[in-house]
Design an enzyme around this catalytic site. Structure first.
Site, mmCIF file in Angstrom:
data_model
loop_
_atom_site.group_PDB
_atom_site.id
_atom_site.type_symbol
_atom_site.label_atom_id
_atom_site.label_comp_id
_atom_site.label_asym_id
_atom_site.label_seq_id
_atom_site.Cartn_x
_atom_site.Cartn_y
_atom_site.Cartn_z
ATOM 1 N N ASP A 13 -1.317 -1.608 6.609
ATOM 2 C CA ASP A 13 -1.423 -1.491 5.169
ATOM 3 C C ASP A 13 -2.441 -2.487 4.630
ATOM 4 O OD1 ASP A 13 0.491 0.556 5.002
ATOM 5 O OD2 ASP A 13 2.100 -0.915 5.222
ATOM 6 N N HIS B 34 -5.174 3.686 7.826
ATOM 7 C CA HIS B 34 -4.047 3.330 6.961
ATOM 8 C C HIS B 34 -2.702 3.781 7.543
ATOM 9 C CE1 HIS B 34 -2.573 1.544 3.387
ATOM 10 N NE2 HIS B 34 -3.625 1.806 2.613
#
Ligand code: LPM
Length: 243
Positions: free
Chosen positions: A219, A215
């Site tokens: 995204d 992450h």
């Protein structure tokens, strides 16, 4: 009725101490590093793989037995095609230079359970290979991995990994990213399931696919976009395989 499959029951109730060394230690260290360093998230989707199975059958009908294309090879081809549109997922983090390295080529790791343990042989420049050649290399590299005949150079340098845990008879998993890569795509077993097509319930060959991603690198929008595109390719593979 058939007996449940699996190992025989343990012969003894004593503790067993197994040295954490060799490949077991390599795997343990790599996975611990991944868990420690990568803030990962997992996203998943169910796909109708009926058309993909049909595409494989049609393709293999035209190929000699020795060149048969496996389902995993087709999935690899589709994953590579999707990565071309989402290079964010074909990345790694260079922590020392505080950079995300988006790789131009796809060095495709294939997680493989072997008698010695878990290894991830790498198909070099998978993005440059036509489907039949990709299938050939996949067969070659998994056989070599199984026999423990791969030199370390062919077990490193991956940029993205594919994990077919469906071979274990399970539907889904949240795989651990193969550090320092940014994502891993996992495929569960393909099984007949009720599926809604044009408002009617029909039986389809359905599989769950999962994407674990770093992450820090991308995204949910990008990860979800990649996984959705891959799923669309699986559901309409002829178009995707054409280019
Ligand atoms: C290894 O390098 N021998 C193992 C590393 C495995 C990492 C991933 S592919 C595990 C997926 S759940």
């Amino acid at each position: 009725t058939t007996a449940p499959s699996g190992p025989a029951p343990a012969a003894s109730r004593s503790d067993v101490r197994i040295p954490l060394n060799g490949l077991r230690k390599t795997v343990a260290d790599k996975l611990a590093t991944s868990r420690r360093e990568i803030p990962e998230a997992t996203t998943w989707v169910d796909v109708d793989a009926t058309a993909l199975l049909a595409a494989r059958a049609a393709m293999n009908a035209t190929l000699p037995d020795t060149e048969r294309v496996s389902l995993l090879a087709l999935l690899a081809r589709l994953a590579v095609a999707a990565l071309r549109r989402y290079p964010q997922l074909n990345s790694s983090v260079d922590a020392d230079r505080r950079q995300i390295v988006q790789h131009g080529r796809v060095q495709l790791g294939i997680a493989a359970q072997t008698p010695r343990g878990l290894v991830v042989p790498v198909i070099a420049d998978a993005d440059a290979l036509p489907t039949v050649e990709l299938a050939r290399r996949l067969t070659e590299i998994t056989a070599l991995a199984r026999d423990g005949k791969l030199p370390p150079a062919r077990l490193t340098g991956g940029t993205f990994t594919l994990n077919n845990y469906g071979v274990f008879g399970v539907d889904g998993s949240a795989p651990i990213i193969n550090h320092p890569e940014a994502a891993i795509l996992g495929i569960g077993r393909i099984i007949d399931r009720p599926w809604v097509v044009d408002g009617a319930i029909v039986v389809r060959k359905v599989a769950q696919i999962s994407l674990a991603f770093d992450h820090r690198v991308c995204d949910g929008g990008e990860a979800g976009g990649f996984l959705r595109l891959f799923a669309d390719y699986v559901e309409d593979p002829v178009r995707a395989l054409a280019h």
